[in-house]
Write a protein that holds these residues in place. Structure first.
Motif, PDB file in Angstrom:
ATOM      1  N   GLY B 602       0.816  -1.212   0.000  1.00  0.00           N
ATOM      2  CA  GLY B 602       0.000   0.000   0.000  1.00  0.00           C
ATOM      3  C   GLY B 602       0.847   1.258   0.000  1.00  0.00           C
ATOM      4  O   GLY B 602       0.453   2.292  -0.526  1.00  0.00           O
ATOM      5  N   ALA B 603       2.037   1.179   0.613  1.00  0.00           N
ATOM      6  CA  ALA B 603       2.864   2.377   0.762  1.00  0.00           C
ATOM      7  C   ALA B 603       3.739   2.641  -0.451  1.00  0.00           C
ATOM      8  O   ALA B 603       4.385   3.682  -0.535  1.00  0.00           O
ATOM      9  CB  ALA B 603       3.751   2.228   1.995  1.00  0.00           C
ATOM     10  N   VAL B 604       3.785   1.711  -1.397  1.00  0.00           N
ATOM     11  CA  VAL B 604       4.647   1.910  -2.557  1.00  0.00           C
ATOM     12  C   VAL B 604       4.161   3.107  -3.365  1.00  0.00           C
ATOM     13  O   VAL B 604       2.965   3.293  -3.572  1.00  0.00           O
ATOM     14  CB  VAL B 604       4.658   0.645  -3.436  1.00  0.00           C
ATOM     15  N   VAL B 614      -1.673   3.981   0.336  1.00  0.00           N
ATOM     16  CA  VAL B 614      -2.585   3.724   1.430  1.00  0.00           C
ATOM     17  C   VAL B 614      -1.754   3.517   2.686  1.00  0.00           C
ATOM     18  O   VAL B 614      -0.897   2.636   2.723  1.00  0.00           O
ATOM     19  CB  VAL B 614      -3.421   2.469   1.150  1.00  0.00           C
ATOM     20  N   LEU B 615      -1.960   4.358   3.669  1.00  0.00           N
ATOM     21  CA  LEU B 615      -1.140   4.287   4.865  1.00  0.00           C
ATOM     22  C   LEU B 615      -1.845   3.449   5.909  1.00  0.00           C
ATOM     23  O   LEU B 615      -2.928   3.784   6.353  1.00  0.00           O
ATOM     24  CB  LEU B 615      -0.885   5.690   5.396  1.00  0.00           C
ATOM     25  N   MET B 616      -1.225   2.353   6.264  1.00  0.00           N
ATOM     26  CA  MET B 616      -1.855   1.517   7.277  1.00  0.00           C
ATOM     27  C   MET B 616      -1.015   1.419   8.527  1.00  0.00           C
ATOM     28  O   MET B 616      -1.395   1.870   9.582  1.00  0.00           O
ATOM     29  CB  MET B 616      -2.161   0.150   6.705  1.00  0.00           C
ATOM     30  N   ALA B 617       0.174   0.831   8.412  1.00  0.00           N
ATOM     31  CA  ALA B 617       0.973   0.628   9.609  1.00  0.00           C
ATOM     32  C   ALA B 617       1.568   1.946  10.085  1.00  0.00           C
ATOM     33  O   ALA B 617       1.925   2.797   9.284  1.00  0.00           O
ATOM     34  CB  ALA B 617       2.090  -0.352   9.300  1.00  0.00           C
ATOM     35  N   GLN B 673      -9.971  -7.786   2.514  1.00  0.00           N
ATOM     36  CA  GLN B 673      -8.684  -7.099   2.517  1.00  0.00           C
ATOM     37  C   GLN B 673      -8.872  -5.631   2.783  1.00  0.00           C
ATOM     38  O   GLN B 673      -9.654  -4.945   2.151  1.00  0.00           O
ATOM     39  CB  GLN B 673      -7.945  -7.337   1.206  1.00  0.00           C
ATOM     40  N   THR B 674      -8.106  -5.181   3.781  1.00  0.00           N
ATOM     41  CA  THR B 674      -8.231  -3.799   4.198  1.00  0.00           C
ATOM     42  C   THR B 674      -7.940  -2.852   3.056  1.00  0.00           C
ATOM     43  O   THR B 674      -8.577  -1.836   2.897  1.00  0.00           O
ATOM     44  CB  THR B 674      -7.231  -3.501   5.329  1.00  0.00           C
TER      45      THR B 674
END
Lengths: 297, 687
Positions: B602-604, B614-617, B673-674
């Motif tokens: 997501g962060a790529v 997409v920022l998750m962690a 999937q989130t």
């Protein structure tokens, strides 16, 4: 998409590294002055017997402690010997002994330092503590101990100086090696399975050599001072051989009435040491921007 | 809402005096204006002059550089002709610089709060009683949680991302009108990078400052900038709004650059842009890009194109820009030579653990093993003959450590490495047989480090050839030349030194050295990370070609997920030295199951203004892996409380060798999937 050969790039021809370094040194005032002083002193040491104005042993009872004049340009000493003659010949012993001892010191200290830097481990730990202990003792004490045990003379002084002045070189070589050992090309050589000796010879030696050369030049000037100090104390060259340390010691008693016998050897010694230090400084700078690190233009 | 022109570079040329005594330009006739409220990205490969230009905008020239012509105006005054006393007032107060690697620009023995106080006091825009409150405000502005706690910490107690935030706060302290950012996120982990870029683009919009963002990374530029300037060989070749430049640029170089970027959504190899830019002072009378241009004509060689305005806005330096559209920018490359049918297992890592913990004196006396959690633990990977397996993960994920263990440079603390049919490999290089050493070769990240600077290319290549095959004389030379030709370099490279080659050529020599041993297994440790993107594509292509020719097995380690995607058959995702997920590349990338893989993908950053990460962690600092439970427990966005902290996650098989280490039941992992859920919320405007 599949590419042909990459086009050749314009580049300078491979020039000898030595000539590049000397050219770089001569481009700085410190390098010019330093090299001039060192070369002048070495030339004097080699050729002074051929053009010295007097015999260095010849005493003149009529001119004892004579001030400078047209016959004796720098005056005479307490025995009526010509000071100019004795000064230009006074560096011969010192330069001869130290010029042999310096490479020996750099060689054994450098090799051991490179080995310890690469091997590490317990041997390294133990030997480096021994080195620390050695360096903690005053050098004059160590030197005098050797001279008292084995006597004076070139045969004793050369190995003694080479031994004691090799010890700080171990440290320098070890530190320089540790910087290189951490780099990937040494890791690559280890991963390929090269032996330790092969890694020392192929990967390390060329990269540590710069540091060793500069260190050698510095050691040379320290050794000269040590040698002259020993002569000054009466443990180096024996009279009547002319020697700067000895000349300074002899003229000490007459300083108040005749200062000139001390001046000439002091200036000769200082100019040589300053010359060596300036050369070492310029050498370090010239090696710092050597061909291996310079960009292609 | 852009305002008046604040930074105005006019016809600026900067150069240095070369060895030959000639004046060599590094910037040529730069015209660039930046308005208040505008964020301009400057992109280009290394040596294109982008950093020199940015520094000239603050009135700073690196040692040895001087102005040939032109000026760099700020608010109407030429900074390059200004006395240094006036410059000091402008720097920090009116223009602030955020450098790469900010951790190093923070003073290590001052608390963060004290450093901010210092710079606030220096600029004197806040009264001394208002400083503490302003410090808190600044730390909040850069989204640091709990400003009071951060302010009393020392820089080394912060993570790389937090340090970068503090550096941004420092830059904002003087309330400058313009911000210069020089590769501010290079060297940070992907997840951290995405967070910082989010912050920067927010600042650009909210604070109405003129912002100049220098980077080689088009993905980062796409996140932050509204306008993009492309530089090549010291010239501006393209200037336009971000969307046009990053999706359908009018300059052949920009198109080639886009095509050479590996993308997550594209399993093909990126297309290489062959050749290299002319060195300073070496550009001919014509266009400086002519040697690498796909649409160049004879007239391009003789006539230097001017920077001409485009109808749709922006400027381009190409005489044939109408025709540039024929050069593909996306999905251009051919697929990697994928196998599918792989042979016997070549290497099997079973329950591998590696520890860097050193035996303390007490441990030695008691004869105990060293204490502490191992750096790498419980890693099971089977590598089959002829396949390319990618290891991905952020810094500290243990991927390079695993390579070193396979190469015999670090001994495992537990588990074993079985090799071919000969059983367990001896732990260290010294114990291995010559044949085993020859068959496993390592290629390093940075060729400047891995090639001895004092050796000629001939000496470098001779090392494996002499050691493994005992070659000498003509046979050695012949073989060296043959190997150089395999990596597309010629015999004339033999007597050069590494410093006389470009980055890409150096890496090819390093590859040649590894292949000189005729290896069965090549371990590639971030082999393209130190290279420019166009060069990276060529190196990937070369690696693929060599694999096709010799059937070599690769273990390919990289932090760049798109690069791994382009080359690998299978991918293993690692976090803190523990395996999270392993499976066929297509499966892992199209349907990431492990929460960490999801966060990572997501962060790529894609070089496309529309694609938003997409920022998750959370980008919190992790110093060591947790002693028990799941390695990702502290940052996981799908954590199932207690069990994740106490139990090692089980292996779950999603079919076709796709294995996930997670407590969440497999059915739930593959169906819900989130990322796709978030997708609809965060980026409704995309696609």
């Amino acid at each position: 998409m599949s590419a042909g050969l990459t086009a050749p790039v314009a580049m300078t021809a491979r020039t000898s590294r030595l000539s590049a370094v000397i050219r770089e040194m001569l481009s700085r005032p410190s390098g010019c002055i330093g090299l001039f002083l060192v070369i002048a002193h070495v030339a004097l040491a080699l050729f002074s017997p051929f053009f010295a104005p007097f015999d260095f042993k010849a005493m003149n009872a009529n001119a004892i402690l004579a001030p400078p004049d047209s016959t004796h340009w720098l005056g005479t000493d307490q025995l009526g010997r010509d000071i100019l003659t004795r000064t230009i010949m006074g560096g011969r012993q010192a330069i001869l002994v130290t010029a042999i001892a310096t490479p020996l010191a750099v060689a054994w200290g450098g090799l051991l330092g490179i080995y310890l830097g690469l091997a590490g481990g317990r041997l390294d730990d133990i030997l480096m503590r021994v080195v620390d202990a050695f360096l903690a003792l005053p050098w004059i004490l160590k030197m005098l101990l050797m001279i008292v045990t084995f006597g004076t003379g070139v045969g004793v002084l050369v190995p003694t100086l080479a031994f004691f002045y090799g010890i700080p070189v171990i440290r320098i070589a070890r530190a320089a090696t540790q910087n290189i050992v951490a780099r990937d090309f040494v890791l690559a050589a280890r991963a390929r399975g090269h032996s330790r000796v092969s890694i020392m010879r192929r990967e390390l030696f060329g990269n540590v050599l710069d540091a060793l050369m500069v260190e050698g030049a510095m050691r040379w000037s320290w050794m000269l001072l040590a040698f002259t100090s020993l002569s000054f104390l009466g443990f180096g060259v024996s009279p009547p051989t002319p020697d700067w340390g000895l000349m300074i010691a002899d003229s000490r008693n007459f300083m108040a009435i005749a200062p000139w016998p001390a001046f000439a050897p002091v200036i000769a010694l200082s100019s040589l040491i300053i010359g060596i230090n300036l050369t070492a400084d310029a050498l370090a700078k010239a090696l710092g921007i050597d061909r291996a690190q310079a960009a292609v233009h | 809402m852009t305002g008046d022109v604040l930074i105005d570079v006019q016809n600026l040329s900067i150069g240095f005096t070369g060895r030959s005594g000639k004046l060599l330009p590094v910037l040529r006739n730069i015209d660039l204006g930046v308005r208040r409220g505008e964020s301009v990205g400057i992109v280009g490969e290394s040596g294109s002059g982008k950093s020199t230009l940015a520094l000239a905008m603050m009135g700073y020239l690196k040692h040895g550089l001087r102005v040939i012509s032109g000026q760099s105006l700020f608010g109407g005054r030429d900074l390059l002709a200004m006395p240094s006393r006036d410059l000091q007032r402008i720097r920090g107060g009116k223009i602030a610089l955020i450098p790469q690697n900010s951790g190093q620009s923070l003073s290590p023995n001052l608390r963060v709060g004290a450093q901010l106080t210092e710079s606030l006091a220096l600029h004197g825009k806040v009264t001394s009683s208002g400083i503490p409150q302003r410090v808190t405000e600044l730390l909040q502005q850069v989204r640091l949680p709990d400003p009071a706690a951060i302010a009393i910490r020392y820089p080394h107690e912060l993570s790389g991302g937090q340090q970068q935030r503090v550096a941004i706060a420092m830059a904002l302290a003087g309330d400058p009108e313009a911000l210069l950012l020089d590769e501010p996120t290079t060297g940070l982990d992907v997840t951290t990078q995405a967070h910082i870029l989010e912050l920067l683009s927010d600042i650009a919009v909210r604070l109405n400052k003129a912002m100049v963002y220098v980077s080689h990374d088009l993905g980062a530029i796409a996140r932050v900038c509204s306008r993009v300037v492309v530089m090549y060989a010291g010239e501006i070749v393209l200037d336009g709004d971000a969307t046009t430049v990053l999706t359908n640029p009018d300059h052949p170089y920009a198109r080639g650059l886009l095509a050479s970027i590996p993308r997550l959504g594209n399993p093909n190899l990126p297309m290489a842009l062959e050749g290299r830019p002319p060195p300073p002072g070496d550009a001919g009378p014509g266009c400086s890009f002519v040697d690498r241009c796909a649409i160049a004509e004879a007239s391009c060689r003789s006539e230097r194109p001017g920077l001409q305005p485009l109808l749709a806005g922006g400027r381009v330096r190409c005489r044939l820009h109408e025709r540039a559209g024929s050069i593909p920018t996306k999905r251009a490359g051919k697929p990697a030579s994928a196998g599918g049918s792989f042979g016997e297992p070549l290497v099997r890592l079973s329950n591998l653990a590696i520890s860097y913990a050193r035996q303390s004196l007490v441990d030695q006396l008691l004869g105990r093993k060293p204490q502490g959690v191992p750096t790498v633990d419980r890693v099971d990977i089977e590598i089959r003959q002829g396949e390319v397996i990618g290891l991905v993960g952020e810094s500290g994920s243990g991927k390079s450590t695993i390579l070193k263990a396979v190469a015999g440079l670090v001994g495992p603390a537990n588990g074993e490495i079985a090799y071919d049919k000969s059983g367990a490999l001896p732990a260290t290089v010294e114990q291995r047989r010559p044949e085993q050493l020859r068959e496993i070769q390592l290629i390093f990240q940075n060729p400047d480090e891995s090639l001895n600077p004092r050796h000629t290319i001939e000496q470098i290549l001779a090392q494996p050839l002499q050691l493994y095959f005992g070659l000498s004389g003509d046979a050695l030379r012949e073989r060296s030349i043959a190997i150089l030709e395999r990596v597309r370099l010629g015999a004339h490279y033999l007597d050069r030194l590494p410093s006389q080659l470009s980055g890409g050529e150096k890496q090819r020599v390093a590859i040649a050295r590894a292949f000189a041993a005729k290896p069965k297994l090549v371990l590639c440790d971030e082999v393209t990370s130190a290279l420019d993107v166009s060069v990276q594509a060529a190196v990937l292509d070369l690696l693929d070609q060599l694999r096709r020719d010799s059937g070599t097995t690769y273990v390919f380690v990289s932090h760049d997920l798109a690069v791994v995607r382009a080359l690998s058959d299978r991918v293993a995702v690692l976090y803190q030295g523990r395996l999270c997920e392993i499976g066929p590349a297509a499966a892992v990338y199209s349907r990431p199951c492990h929460p960490y893989t999801e966060a990572l993908l997501g962060a790529v950053l894609e070089p496309d203004p529309g694609a938003r990460p997409v920022l998750m962690a959370e980008d919190i600092m992790e110093l060591s892996p947790p002693a028990k439970g799941c390695p990702f427990q502290r940052r996981c966005h799908r954590k199932v409380e207690a069990i994740c902290e106490s139990m090692t996650p089980p292996q779950q098989d999603a079919g076709a060798g796709h294995i996930i280490h997670c407590h969440i039941p497999i059915g739930e992992l593959t169906s819900v999937q989130t990322m796709s859920a978030l997708d609809n919320v965060v980026r409704p405007h995309v696609q």
